[in-house]
Design a protein around this motif. Structure first.
Motif, PDB file in Angstrom:
ATOM      1  N   HIS A  68      52.026  43.247  24.503  1.00 26.70           N
ATOM      2  CA  HIS A  68      50.638  42.945  24.485  1.00 26.70           C
ATOM      3  C   HIS A  68      49.893  44.088  25.189  1.00 26.70           C
ATOM      4  O   HIS A  68      48.569  44.006  25.638  1.00 26.70           O
ATOM      5  CB  HIS A  68      50.233  41.672  24.965  1.00 26.70           C
ATOM      6  N   ASN A  69      50.670  45.368  25.679  1.00 25.06           N
ATOM      7  CA  ASN A  69      50.190  46.197  26.807  1.00 25.06           C
ATOM      8  C   ASN A  69      49.319  45.635  27.725  1.00 25.06           C
ATOM      9  O   ASN A  69      48.256  46.021  28.033  1.00 25.06           O
ATOM     10  CB  ASN A  69      49.472  46.975  25.650  1.00 25.06           C
ATOM     11  N   TYR A  70      49.839  44.663  28.228  1.00 24.82           N
ATOM     12  CA  TYR A  70      49.346  43.989  29.644  1.00 24.82           C
ATOM     13  C   TYR A  70      49.112  45.062  30.781  1.00 24.82           C
ATOM     14  O   TYR A  70      50.002  45.667  31.008  1.00 24.82           O
ATOM     15  CB  TYR A  70      50.185  42.831  29.962  1.00 24.82           C
ATOM     16  N   ARG A  71      48.006  44.947  31.397  1.00 32.15           N
ATOM     17  CA  ARG A  71      47.519  45.542  32.762  1.00 32.15           C
ATOM     18  C   ARG A  71      46.898  44.483  33.673  1.00 32.15           C
ATOM     19  O   ARG A  71      46.382  43.652  32.945  1.00 32.15           O
ATOM     20  CB  ARG A  71      46.830  46.843  32.418  1.00 32.15           C
ATOM     21  N   ILE A  72      46.956  44.832  34.781  1.00 31.93           N
ATOM     22  CA  ILE A  72      46.232  43.629  35.586  1.00 31.93           C
ATOM     23  C   ILE A  72      45.445  44.299  36.681  1.00 31.93           C
ATOM     24  O   ILE A  72      45.668  45.537  37.200  1.00 31.93           O
ATOM     25  CB  ILE A  72      47.433  42.920  36.422  1.00 31.93           C
ATOM     26  N   SER A  73      44.122  43.862  37.150  1.00 32.46           N
ATOM     27  CA  SER A  73      43.424  44.281  38.067  1.00 32.46           C
ATOM     28  C   SER A  73      43.121  43.186  38.993  1.00 32.46           C
ATOM     29  O   SER A  73      43.025  41.921  38.493  1.00 32.46           O
ATOM     30  CB  SER A  73      42.165  44.786  37.430  1.00 32.46           C
ATOM     31  N   ARG A  74      42.810  43.664  40.270  1.00 33.46           N
ATOM     32  CA  ARG A  74      42.230  42.719  41.157  1.00 33.46           C
ATOM     33  C   ARG A  74      41.061  42.530  41.198  1.00 33.46           C
ATOM     34  O   ARG A  74      40.209  43.717  41.208  1.00 33.46           O
ATOM     35  CB  ARG A  74      42.714  43.219  42.743  1.00 33.46           C
ATOM     36  N   LEU A  75      40.289  41.189  41.066  1.00 34.43           N
ATOM     37  CA  LEU A  75      38.746  41.124  41.253  1.00 34.43           C
ATOM     38  C   LEU A  75      38.503  40.749  42.474  1.00 34.43           C
ATOM     39  O   LEU A  75      39.285  40.651  43.437  1.00 34.43           O
ATOM     40  CB  LEU A  75      38.430  40.306  40.118  1.00 34.43           C
ATOM     41  N   GLU A  76      37.136  40.114  42.726  1.00 36.88           N
ATOM     42  CA  GLU A  76      36.599  39.683  43.910  1.00 36.88           C
ATOM     43  C   GLU A  76      37.203  38.263  44.122  1.00 36.88           C
ATOM     44  O   GLU A  76      37.771  37.638  43.291  1.00 36.88           O
ATOM     45  CB  GLU A  76      35.148  39.333  43.822  1.00 36.88           C
ATOM     46  N   ASN A  77      37.070  37.920  45.411  1.00 36.82           N
ATOM     47  CA  ASN A  77      37.444  36.385  45.979  1.00 36.82           C
ATOM     48  C   ASN A  77      38.888  36.244  45.321  1.00 36.82           C
ATOM     49  O   ASN A  77      39.119  34.861  44.932  1.00 36.82           O
ATOM     50  CB  ASN A  77      36.661  35.323  45.210  1.00 36.82           C
ATOM     51  N   GLY A  78      39.765  36.926  45.485  1.00 34.66           N
ATOM     52  CA  GLY A  78      41.436  36.527  45.134  1.00 34.66           C
ATOM     53  C   GLY A  78      41.543  36.321  43.493  1.00 34.66           C
ATOM     54  O   GLY A  78      42.528  35.902  43.384  1.00 34.66           O
ATOM     55  N   LEU A  79      40.762  36.734  42.689  1.00 40.19           N
ATOM     56  CA  LEU A  79      40.935  36.581  41.369  1.00 40.19           C
ATOM     57  C   LEU A  79      41.338  37.837  40.778  1.00 40.19           C
ATOM     58  O   LEU A  79      41.410  38.882  41.346  1.00 40.19           O
ATOM     59  CB  LEU A  79      39.606  36.377  40.729  1.00 40.19           C
ATOM     60  N   PHE A  80      41.928  37.787  39.597  1.00 42.47           N
ATOM     61  CA  PHE A  80      42.610  38.822  38.798  1.00 42.47           C
ATOM     62  C   PHE A  80      42.213  38.771  37.369  1.00 42.47           C
ATOM     63  O   PHE A  80      41.919  37.647  36.628  1.00 42.47           O
ATOM     64  CB  PHE A  80      44.053  38.797  39.062  1.00 42.47           C
ATOM     65  N   VAL A  81      42.304  39.927  36.534  1.00 46.01           N
ATOM     66  CA  VAL A  81      41.911  40.074  35.207  1.00 46.01           C
ATOM     67  C   VAL A  81      43.389  40.779  34.477  1.00 46.01           C
ATOM     68  O   VAL A  81      43.591  41.656  35.173  1.00 46.01           O
ATOM     69  CB  VAL A  81      40.510  40.878  34.882  1.00 46.01           C
ATOM     70  N   ILE A  82      43.414  39.951  33.413  1.00 43.30           N
ATOM     71  CA  ILE A  82      44.637  40.667  32.885  1.00 43.30           C
ATOM     72  C   ILE A  82      43.949  41.251  31.555  1.00 43.30           C
ATOM     73  O   ILE A  82      43.598  40.460  30.713  1.00 43.30           O
ATOM     74  CB  ILE A  82      45.744  39.759  32.417  1.00 43.30           C
TER      75      ILE A  82
END
Length: 287
Positions: free
Chosen positions: A45-59
């Motif tokens: 699925h070509n996953y990548r991950i990023s760190r967001l605000e307040n300890g959240l993440f987006v994949i």
């Protein structure tokens, strides 16, 4: 280790100590949202991950060149949400709680039936009592009568036998499948903390399943189940299902057998086991 949004990082095994506890604390029981699942299907699925605000993440990912994103741990601020939708066609694997909020913000929500997880009572899978399981019980009894069988926990010492099963299974399936992810899951059972069972007929390894706990430890999700189909093995899947459910600790109230991906044959098979419920997932797009 994980880049801050809008930058992103490849998913790596080194992320597990930081990410697994966050996935493990999720109560919804969405099968995609375990670290092992994200890691093992990172290439598919070509996953990548990023760190967001307040300890959240987006994949983020791409399927057939169509970009999407997922927010397993909660929704960020409205500006970030708007930017994510501007850069990606769809939000996948959204929970019911998330869609209630997003709908009030004007986004369009759709049930993703092909990706609903099938949820079964562990007790039902063990006992197969009642008319609704009559056919399954008959197939199980047929298998027991006609075969010498044995079930073992899938420990590392049996990994090579499980890999042999997987290779034989792959040779029986020409269409694209999850062979590479399943192979890596067996190779990295220990670092990913996956567990399962391996099954023998006439002392020969013929099937295995592999998964992990989910939904705050109340459910067990089966990520992979492979069996070598040969003459005389009728009822082997019924045996695997019942035998593995039997050795699961009673703390697991349900077994999550994941989605049918819109495959009509797979849907019929999963419905045949009378799911007690579904883990519903939604797609969300900009209006």
């Amino acid at each position: 280790m994980i880049a801050e949004y809008p930058d992103s990082s490849e998913v790596s095994i080194e992320m597990r100590p930081a990410m697994h506890p966050k996935f493990h604390a999720l109560a919804d029981g969405i099968s995609e949202f375990t670290f092992a699942n994200i890691y093992l299907f990172r290439r598919a699925h070509n996953y990548r991950i990023s760190r967001l605000e307040n300890g959240l993440f987006v994949i983020t990912g791409r399927d057939d060149e169509k970009p999407f994103f997922m927010l397993p741990f909660g929704l960020p601020g409205e500006n970030i949400i708007r930017e994510l939708f501007n850069n990606h066609q769809v939000m996948k694997a959204a929970s019911g709680q998330q869609t209630e909020i997003l709908a009030t913000m004007g986004y369009s929500v759709f049930e993703d039936r092909d990706n609903f997880d099938y949820l079964y009572s562990r007790e039902d899978l063990v006992n197969l009592t009642g008319r609704k399981f009559h056919k399954k019980k008959n197939l199980l009894n047929l298998f027991i009568r006609n075969n010498e069988y044995q079930a073992k926990p899938l420990l590392e010492e049996y990994r090579n036998e499980a890999l042999q099963i997987l290779e034989r299974w792959n040779n029986q399936h020409e269409e694209p499948n999850d062979f590479l992810a399943a192979k890596e899951a067996l190779e990295k059972m220990w670092p990913l903390q996956l567990c399962g069972g391996i099954f023998y007929i006439d002392r020969q390894p013929v099937a295995y399943c592999l998964g992990e706990e989910l939904a705050l430890g109340e459910s067990f999700v089966i990520h992979f189940e492979k069996a070598v189909l040969e003459e005389g093995f009728k009822g082997v899947y019924q045996y695997i299902n019942q035998a593995f459910a039997s050795i699961l600790p009673e703390k697991y109230k349900t077994v999550n057998r994941e989605q049918d991906l819109g495959d009509s044959g797979l849907r019929q098979a999963k419905m045949g086991y009378n799911p007690m419920d579904f883990v519903k997932k939604y797609k969300v797009i900009s209006p």
